[in-house]
Scaffold this active site. Structure first.
Site, PDB file in Angstrom:
ATOM      1  CG  ASP A  74      -0.460   0.213   2.400  1.00  0.00           C
ATOM      2  OD1 ASP A  74       0.618  -0.410   2.941  1.00  0.00           O
ATOM      3  OD2 ASP A  74      -0.549   1.220   3.071  1.00  0.00           O
ATOM      4  CG  ASP A  77       2.860  -0.779   4.978  1.00  0.00           C
ATOM      5  OD1 ASP A  77       2.844  -0.976   3.860  1.00  0.00           O
ATOM      6  OD2 ASP A  77       2.359  -0.121   5.721  1.00  0.00           O
ATOM      7  CE1 TYR A 226      -4.858   3.003   3.987  1.00  0.00           C
ATOM      8  CE2 TYR A 226      -3.776   1.029   4.580  1.00  0.00           C
ATOM      9  CZ  TYR A 226      -3.690   2.322   3.949  1.00  0.00           C
ATOM     10  OH  TYR A 226      -2.440   2.528   3.417  1.00  0.00           O
ATOM     11  CD  GLU A 473       3.705   5.389   4.685  1.00  0.00           C
ATOM     12  OE1 GLU A 473       3.789   3.895   4.898  1.00  0.00           O
ATOM     13  OE2 GLU A 473       3.212   5.707   5.987  1.00  0.00           O
TER      14      GLU A 473
END
Length: 498
Positions: A74, A77, A226, A473
């Site tokens: 995603d 990570d 999420y 990120e």
């Protein structure tokens, strides 16, 4: 370094003088698609262009008796989260459906199709039975315990699934939407594959609608990362809208209209569109169906959907009054501190797509409380947000890695921050990554080309630090809608194109 500083200073002077800078949208488009290749899991193809990545996650699903290799990590990570991955594929597909011709003119359509298929191939594997969907590979906490390259993960790759006893209407609905939208993308070039995707989409929608529940109640390990805050009603409407687009079957339009009030489609007024909250996307799709003259007996209901799409436009452009989206001093839409740019890229795409739908239907404007917004004005505002991301901002900083003169060098990303497996295959242990590579000062050894990072704060400030994950990120769903609006702008032409 001196040249870079001088050029950056010149860009900042131009911005402050009101001149801005000219952006190379074609280059940015190419990079926005390229980033997805850095996020691939599984056996990489011969066409792989991000050379510092290698095969990874080859045992995914084995412990569960299913092949779950492939798909996308995603963000920074090595987790495969189903909900954001499905949204990524839906938005890549919508980008191609709206602006595939422009992508082809820029020489990027083939790369975009390959990026979509990398996701849908995985979803076919993750949906081995009509009412079973694997929604996550590896516990997020387990993954975050280590800082390792994806090629040499030592953590358990446990998979988590949905079924009638553990429903997840939001995740199954979003995956159904992704498969339906992608079936439209491949309808001409690969009709057999398109039919396969459509079959999976229909089954997943039926599963999502019959066995209702939030996916993060069935897969609680996903909640920390999420959480489905908006629930599942928006995804059910979203999936129905895409299935109507893909099939022209009126029962999906009936579902969209008959559940408009009960599921919030005509009730939610929002200027936020994301992997979690789909209402604005549903409303723009419904407005598009109405503007195309396909509403039939449901015209009155779809008109109410359109009113909510108009709210999205007015609030984004600062013409709504109450509900206007806050902006930074430099003019960037600002929703929240953590990864604000996800809302800017998705919102810019919706504005562009709706603007073009209005122009095609010869609609003069959206009538906002503070005055009309013409299709050209809507598109111009979307362009201003794109330009900000690409460097036309008070810091003269591009928030797309690898684009422009100054861009983030320390993206929060495991694979990019550790020397590539090809360059040095010496094993990097779980904790060694945190001890050696994570705190390392300076540029990442591998360029995360095309990644859209989280972006600046409400005052246009940005700290380029690997530990500053809220700003540095880069998730896949930042790029997916950006592909579309970049393709639209790369083509040039009038902003009120009909």
């Amino acid at each position: 370094l001196l040249v870079v500083l001088v050029l950056a200073a010149m860009a900042q002077v131009a911005y402050c003088a009101g001149g801005g800078t000219t952006q190379n949208y074609r280059e940015a488009l190419a990079k926005s698609i390229l980033f997805l290749e850095a996020q691939r899991s599984g056996v990489l193809p011969a066409s792989q262009r991000v050379g510092w990545r290698s095969n990874s996650g080859l045992q995914d699903g084995k412990a569960n008796g299913v092949d779950l290799t492939g798909g996308y990590y995603d963000a920074g990570d090595n987790v495969k989260f189903g909900l954001p991955m499905a949204f990524t594929v839906t938005m890549m597909s919508w980008s191609v459906l709206e602006y595939g011709g422009q992508m082809q003119a820029a020489g990027e359509l083939g790369n975009a199709l390959e990026a979509i298929k990398w996701g849908t191939d995985y979803f076919v594997k993750a949906h081995p039975e009509p009412s079973v969907l694997y929604g996550e590979v590896i516990h997020g906490d387990t993954d975050h315990f280590c800082w390792q390259r994806p090629e040499e993960m030592t953590t358990s790759r446990q998979a988590y699934r949905l079924d009638p006893q553990r429903p997840g209407s939001d995740l199954a609905g979003e995956t159904a939407a992704a498969m339906a939208a992608a079936s439209l993308v491949f309808r001409r070039s690969n009709p057999g594959y398109a039919n396969l995707l459509l079959q999976h989409s229909k089954q997943m929608f039926d599963f999502a609608d019959k066995f209702r529940g939030r996916y993060d109640a069935s897969i609680p390990v996903a909640r920390k990362y999420y959480q489905s805050v908006s629930g599942y009603s928006d995804e059910l409407l979203w999936a129905a809208a895409w299935l109507f687009q893909a099939t022209d079957d009126r029962r999906y339009l009936d579902y969209l209209a008959n559940n408009a009030d009960a599921m919030g489609g005509t009730g939610w007024s929002t200027a936020m569109f994301s992997w979690d909250i789909k209402y604005a996307g549903v409303q723009v799709l419904a407005a598009k169906i109405l503007l195309q003259g396909r509403a039939g007996a449901h015209a009155a209901v779809l008109q109410r959907y359109r009113q909510k799409a108009d709210f999205f436009v007015c609030a984004s452009l600062g013409k709504q009054g109450y509900g206007n989206v806050k902006r930074t001093p430099g003019g960037l839409l600002y929703h929240m501190q953590w990864n604000n740019l996800q809302y800017v890229t998705s919102g810019s795409f919706l504005l562009a797509a709706y603007s073009d739908s209005l122009a095609a239907a010869r609609q003069a404007a959206v009538w906002c409380p503070a005055g009309p917004a013409s299709p050209a004005q809507i598109m111009a505002f979307a362009k201003s947000q794109v330009d900000y991301i690409l460097g036309s901002n008070p810091r003269a900083t591009s928030y797309m890695v690898g684009y422009g003169f100054i861009y983030p060098l320390e993206a929060h990303h495991r694979g990019a921050s550790i020397v590539s497996f090809q360059s040095n295959p010496s094993f990097v242990a779980c904790k060694a990554g945190y001890a050696i590579w994570y705190p390392r000062k300076g540029s990442n050894p591998n360029l995360l080309d095309g990644a859209i990072v989280g972006g600046p704060d409400e005052n246009d400030n940005f700290v380029d630090d690997r530990n500053n994950y809220q700003q540095t990120e880069a998730p896949t769903y930042n790029n997916a809608p950006f592909m579309g609006v970049l393709a639209r702008l790369a083509a040039g032409g009038r902003l009120d194109r009909a």
